[in-house]
Design a protein around this motif. Structure first.
Motif, mmCIF file in Angstrom:
data_model
loop_
_atom_site.group_PDB
_atom_site.id
_atom_site.type_symbol
_atom_site.label_atom_id
_atom_site.label_comp_id
_atom_site.label_asym_id
_atom_site.label_seq_id
_atom_site.Cartn_x
_atom_site.Cartn_y
_atom_site.Cartn_z
ATOM 1 N N CYS A 18 0.824 -1.215 0.000
ATOM 2 C CA CYS A 18 0.000 0.000 0.000
ATOM 3 C C CYS A 18 0.855 1.261 0.000
ATOM 4 O O CYS A 18 0.482 2.270 -0.614
ATOM 5 C CB CYS A 18 -0.955 -0.013 1.198
ATOM 6 S SG CYS A 18 -2.301 -1.208 1.044
ATOM 7 N N GLU A 21 1.785 1.744 -3.428
ATOM 8 C CA GLU A 21 0.627 2.268 -4.151
ATOM 9 C C GLU A 21 0.509 3.786 -3.969
ATOM 10 O O GLU A 21 0.045 4.493 -4.886
ATOM 11 C CB GLU A 21 -0.643 1.569 -3.653
ATOM 12 C CG GLU A 21 -1.932 2.015 -4.308
ATOM 13 C CD GLU A 21 -2.096 1.523 -5.739
ATOM 14 O OE1 GLU A 21 -3.103 1.902 -6.367
ATOM 15 O OE2 GLU A 21 -1.232 0.768 -6.230
ATOM 16 N N ILE A 159 -6.519 -3.828 2.390
ATOM 17 C CA ILE A 159 -6.081 -2.778 1.467
ATOM 18 C C ILE A 159 -6.925 -1.525 1.658
ATOM 19 O O ILE A 159 -6.400 -0.411 1.767
ATOM 20 C CB ILE A 159 -6.144 -3.280 0.010
ATOM 21 C CG1 ILE A 159 -5.110 -4.382 -0.206
ATOM 22 C CG2 ILE A 159 -5.907 -2.135 -0.969
ATOM 23 C CD1 ILE A 159 -5.204 -5.053 -1.549
ATOM 24 N N THR A 162 -6.033 0.233 4.818
ATOM 25 C CA THR A 162 -4.728 0.896 4.796
ATOM 26 C C THR A 162 -4.767 2.170 3.962
ATOM 27 O O THR A 162 -4.248 3.212 4.375
ATOM 28 C CB THR A 162 -3.650 -0.044 4.239
ATOM 29 O OG1 THR A 162 -3.593 -1.236 5.030
ATOM 30 C CG2 THR A 162 -2.273 0.615 4.275
ATOM 31 N N LEU A 163 -5.389 2.092 2.793
ATOM 32 C CA LEU A 163 -5.402 3.236 1.880
ATOM 33 C C LEU A 163 -6.504 4.239 2.197
ATOM 34 O O LEU A 163 -6.387 5.421 1.857
ATOM 35 C CB LEU A 163 -5.546 2.748 0.439
ATOM 36 C CG LEU A 163 -4.368 1.921 -0.097
ATOM 37 C CD1 LEU A 163 -4.670 1.424 -1.507
ATOM 38 C CD2 LEU A 163 -3.086 2.742 -0.086
#
Length: 433
Positions: A18, A21, A159, A162-163
């Motif tokens: 992440c 990302e 995910i 986290t994002l």
């Protein structure tokens, strides 16, 4: 920003992918060779929706690299995340911090520049202070700052969590660089309006453990009420729905059933109790013992209910267990209530067949003596009772008439209250929760 993630288990691999990302250049350190080789190829050694694709994309682009070298880590960046495991000590309630300590011991003597180390792992309160003193003793003419940045991931949604977290928490010592650097790292999230709570390290450590303790308490509370409903002939589903409309309470985590498991809640509430005792505040968390007891009692009750629907004895009975992961969208079987129940039922003389969409291999490693089937319907063949113990969507949508064609008797126990009770009853099943 360049950064290093120490430990590429569930938390570390997710965080590393992440951060890549978000545009950061990431080096992941994993000391277990087999796991490291898989991750370096963009493969994930556990199940988490969307993570294999994210990891492979950033491994391929070079935004994320994997290594086993702490020397390389020390040269690569000045910002580090510690994401190693903190399991429960054998025979004790306390958290085992040997992996956290080892990460600091390995890294700090190799640093040649000032650095900030953010802790992600769930640790007992006071750990950041202890590690800070440890790092200062190990550092060779460089300033090493320790801060705590706890994670709040849900397996199956790691995910997203986290994002797009519902909050970011940072525990930092006064006068350091941690807050400024954290704001740079998480700038995208902060621009999106994510609340950023900056406090001292002990408070940040307690945010994580307190959140887990509260969720565990809420789950055990509704399961305790379910026991009273059983005795009174009341409908626990109706009770949960009604109290859930109260904005002070909320409906989430009020699903009565088999209780909680996994690698977080059980060990974390026990470690919280142990740490409170060390601090002289054991009585403050004494209620968590009953939270744990209620949770474990649900497993015993499920075994007793299975024996009841099988006529008073499990000897020679055939039992289908649908679900072995501790929750859906995960292959995690650590402290899984479902597998615990399956093992207890087998010990009482039943033949037990298990099916789970993702957790079969992990289940076999933990409980090799159970039987395993390649599908839900095959698990139900000639069964005297079908137990739904993980609320996977494919179990929720099972056709009770089709299942009835494979079983010996039509007894279903809904351990997660996820089935349509009326539909199963209309199909001739004895439905129990």
């Amino acid at each position: 920003m360049r950064m290093v993630v120490l430990g590429l288990g569930y938390l570390g691999a997710t965080h590393a992918a992440c951060m890549a990302e978000l545009g950061h250049e990431v080096l992941g350190i994993e000391v277990v060779a087999d796991k490291r080789e898989l991750l370096a190829k963009g493969e994930v050694p556990f199940y988490e929706p969307g993570l294999p694709e994210l990891l492979e994309r950033h491994i391929t682009s070079g935004q994320l690299r994997v290594s086993g070298s702490y020397s390389e880590a020390a040269e690569f960046a000045d910002v580090f995340f510690v994401a190693v495991g903190t399991p429960q000590k054998k025979g004790e309630y306390s958290a085992d911090l040997k992996y956290v300590d080892a990460a600091i011991d390995e890294l700090v003597p190799l640093l040649s520049r000032d650095a900030v180390i953010f802790g992600k792992s769930t640790v007992p309160v006071g750990t950041a202070q202890r590690l800070s003193e440890r790092a200062h003793a190990l550092a060779d003419e460089v300033d090493v700052e320790i801060a705590w940045n706890p994670e709040f991931l849900r397996e199956g949604y790691a995910i997203k969590d986290t994002l797009h977290p519902d909050r970011l928490v940072l525990g930092a010592f006064e006068g350091g660089r941690a807050e400024r650097i954290a704001r740079e790292i998480y700038q995208t999230m902060l621009n999106d309006g994510t609340p950023f709570i900056v406090t001292d390290p002990p408070s940040a450590e307690l945010v994580k453990t307190s959140a887990n303790a509260f969720l565990a308490t809420k789950i055990s509370f509704i399961n305790a009420i379910a026991e009273v409903c059983d005795a009174a002939g009341a409908d626990i589903g109706a009770v949960a729905d009604a109290i859930g409309y109260d904005a002070r309470i909320g409906r989430k985590f009020l699903n009565a059933g088999l209780g909680f498991g996994g690698g977080c809640l059980p060990k974390d509430i026990r470690a919280f109790m142990a740490r409170a005792g060390e601090l002289g505040a054991a009585e403050a968390l004494s209620f968590l013992r009953e939270v744990d007891n209620v949770n474990m009692r649900r497993r015993t009750r499920m075994v007793e209910l299975t024996r009841e629907v099988c006529g008073g004895s499990l000897l020679g009975a055939r039992i289908a267990i649908l679900g072995s992961a501790f929750k859906p969208e995960s292959d995690d079987v650590r402290d899984s209530p479902a597998l615990n129940v399956a093992g207890q039922i087998q010990l009482q003389g039943a033949s037990v067949t298990v099916y789970d969409p993702k957790a079969m291999e992990n289940s076999r490693r933990l409980f090799p003596t159970l039987d395993y089937a390649p599908s839900a319907l095959e698990a139900c063949e000639n069964a005297d009772a079908v137990l739904v113990l993980t609320e996977w969507p494919e179990f929720v949508t099972l056709d009770p008439r089709q299942v009835a064609e494979t079983t010996r008797k039509r007894n279903v126990i809904d351990g997660r209250m996820c089935l349509d009770a009326d539909e199963w009853s209309r199909a001739g099943w004895t439905y129990r929760v």
